[in-house]
Design a protein around this motif. Structure first.
Motif, PDB file in Angstrom:
ATOM      1  N   THR A  53      75.602  57.307  14.444  1.00  0.00           N
ATOM      2  CA  THR A  53      74.366  56.614  14.015  1.00  0.00           C
ATOM      3  C   THR A  53      75.036  55.541  12.986  1.00  0.00           C
ATOM      4  OG1 THR A  53      73.058  58.532  14.247  1.00  0.00           O
ATOM      5  CG2 THR A  53      72.191  56.762  12.796  1.00  0.00           C
ATOM      6  N   ASP A  98      78.419  53.215  22.587  1.00  0.00           N
ATOM      7  CA  ASP A  98      78.108  54.344  22.198  1.00  0.00           C
ATOM      8  C   ASP A  98      77.997  55.285  23.372  1.00  0.00           C
ATOM      9  OD1 ASP A  98      76.697  56.757  21.678  1.00  0.00           O
ATOM     10  OD2 ASP A  98      74.803  55.620  20.742  1.00  0.00           O
ATOM     11  N   LYS A 121      77.547  66.071  19.611  1.00  0.00           N
ATOM     12  CA  LYS A 121      77.251  66.416  20.836  1.00  0.00           C
ATOM     13  C   LYS A 121      78.367  67.312  21.352  1.00  0.00           C
ATOM     14  CE  LYS A 121      73.578  64.254  20.049  1.00  0.00           C
ATOM     15  NZ  LYS A 121      73.459  62.913  20.136  1.00  0.00           N
TER      16      LYS A 121
HETATM   17  C1  LIG Z   1      72.539  61.960  19.244  1.00  0.00           C
HETATM   18  C2  LIG Z   1      72.991  60.237  19.365  1.00  0.00           C
HETATM   19  C3  LIG Z   1      73.490  59.431  18.574  1.00  0.00           C
HETATM   20  C4  LIG Z   1      73.710  60.254  17.036  1.00  0.00           C
HETATM   21  O1  LIG Z   1      74.915  60.544  16.836  1.00  0.00           O
HETATM   22  P1  LIG Z   1      75.380  61.243  15.554  1.00  0.00           P
HETATM   23  O2  LIG Z   1      76.703  61.474  15.488  1.00  0.00           O
HETATM   24  O3  LIG Z   1      74.417  62.542  15.252  1.00  0.00           O
HETATM   25  O4  LIG Z   1      74.979  60.238  14.414  1.00  0.00           O
HETATM   26  C5  LIG Z   1      73.911  58.325  18.899  1.00  0.00           C
HETATM   27  N1  LIG Z   1      73.820  57.662  19.891  1.00  0.00           N
HETATM   28  C6  LIG Z   1      72.878  58.520  21.283  1.00  0.00           C
HETATM   29  C7  LIG Z   1      72.820  57.913  22.269  1.00  0.00           C
HETATM   30  C8  LIG Z   1      72.818  59.881  20.842  1.00  0.00           C
HETATM   31  O5  LIG Z   1      72.122  60.599  21.548  1.00  0.00           O
END
Ligand SMILES: *Cc1c(COP(=O)(O)O)cnc(C)c1O
Length: 401
Positions: free
Chosen positions: A109, A210, A244
């Motif tokens: 994020t 991302d 994740k």
């Molecule tokens: C969960 C998620 C994030 C956030 O990741 P963090 O490491 O918790 O900040 C970013 N992009 C997507 C698509 C997500 O599902």
């Protein structure tokens, strides 16, 4: 609370939230999780796992805390983690990454936010695809930039190449790509990524990719990083996170890598957002990134099985379920169940069936796009998913009565 914040000329004689942030005062996850809690519903709304990550990772982090690794780490991140990210990118994706070009961030994020804040002046444009991960729109608004969201429509959630081209302008600074894609479960093809890359090149835009679900790709397919396509590494910021992959969504340790001058720009913004984060977690994650292939294979295989379990159950209960090639989400259409509005469906689902989900319309700039779509998360223990499926099977009866 929302009402007080928004009251024009509230207690201080002026509206307390800047106008550009007013569409973002609440998140559907908090609302649906609260509803699930109140009603005892199984929460398949918010995407967090209900089991812990690798025991060695947890033990390492705990040992680092008691062992005194509790002060500010280096600004760009702990060297061991930057090296481990570079090594991981080579091992899994064949990318050549210099550890000096890796920046550790407070989750993916923050990497996304720092990239947008670093690269966009007010009025500059960011292209992404809708539905999108919810932080994208808020982050673009924080930067005073303009979001251009190109539709991904069921059943394949492929973009229309003409619509994508039409979204570009001389003010396009960033194309924010997410593959595997949350919330649709789509995995962008090489052809799609190439087309996006060609347009970004033509318009001089940076690709912000991302890839937090990089290890959650199913049916024997492999993740394809944007930066692995010919010529694209030179204009791509690749973002991922431990949250994740290692089931530690609460740790908020992520990273970004790319060309040195782009990473330097992101670092300039990042260092005044949070400066650093997660000193005891960083070395632990570095070690976890080197876990054997079997860890990563088991992760994908386990989630694929959960996907199949939930998909079958949703179909049996009367939902249209769209194919999910990656991530831990499936998107359904509730029109088949007689609902015209997914948000209305989600508000009623806990009472009707004891399960919570989230409406896809909240991830869209154009809510009509996802009107009858509802997202379910399957990153839960098998017994929880089985119970959810059992409850959902009674949905037809509950609606009839
Ligand atoms: C969960 C998620 C994030 C956030 O990741 P963090 O490491 O918790 O900040 C970013 N992009 C997507 C698509 C997500 O599902």
């Amino acid at each position: 609370m929302t009402a007080a914040v928004l009251r024009p000329g509230g207690p201080y004689g002026w509206a307390m939230l800047v106008e550009r942030m007013r569409p973002f005062t609440s998140t559907i996850f908090a609302e649906m999780s609260a509803l699930a809690m109140r009603t005892g519903a199984i929460n398949l709304g918010q995407g967090f796992p209900d089991t812990d990550g690798p025991p060695s990772l947890l033990a390492d982090a705990a040992a680092n805390i008691t062992g005194g690794l509790n002060q500010y780490p280096p600004g760009p991140g702990v060297p061991a983690l930057r090296a481990a990210v570079a090594e991981h990118q080579h091992r899994f994706h064949g990318l050549d990454v210099d550890p000096d070009d890796v920046l550790v961030t407070t989750g993916a994020t923050e990497a996304i936010a720092a990239a947008v804040l670093a690269l966009c002046d007010p009025g500059d444009e960011v292209i992404t695809f809708q539905p999108y991960y919810d932080s994208y729109a808020a982050t673009v608004a924080l930067a005073g930039a303009v979001l251009k969201a190109v539709p991904l429509r069921p059943p394949t959630f492929a973009f229309d190449p003409d619509e994508l081209r039409a979204a570009f302008s001389s003010r396009t600074r960033i194309v924010l790509v997410n593959t595997p894609h949350n919330p649709t479960g789509a995995v962008f093809t090489a052809e799609q990524l190439t087309f996006i890359g060609e347009l970004a090149t033509e318009f001089g835009a940076v690709l912000v990719s991302d890839e937090v679900y990089e290890h959650m790709v199913f049916d024997g397919a492999a993740h394809m990083p944007m930066a692995s396509l010919p010529g694209m590494a030179a204009r791509t910021l690749t973002i991922s996170s431990a949250g994740k992959t290692f089931s530690v969504t609460g740790w908020k340790v992520g990273w970004v890598h790319g060309p040195a001058e782009l990473v330097a720009a992101v670092r300039a913004a990042k260092q005044y957002l949070t400066y650093v984060s997660g000193a005891p977690f960083q070395p632990a994650i570095a070690a976890a990134l080197a876990l054997p292939d079997s860890f990563y294979a088991d992760l994908a295989a386990g989630l694929q099985r959960k996907r199949d379990l939930l998909t079958a159950g949703l179909r049996a209960a009367g939902f249209i379920v769209y194919p999910c090639a990656g991530t831990y989400f499936v998107v359904t259409d509730v029109a088949a169940l007689g609902f015209v509005d997914g948000a209305d469906f989600c508000w009623r689902l806990p009472e009707l069936a004891g399960v919570a989900a989230v409406p896809v319309s909240v991830f869209c700039t154009d809510p009509a796009l996802g009107r009858t779509l509802v997202r379910f998360a399957f990153c839960k223990r098998d017994e929880v998913l089985s119970e959810a499926v059992e409850r959902l099977s009674g949905l037809g009866r509950a609606m009839a009565s």
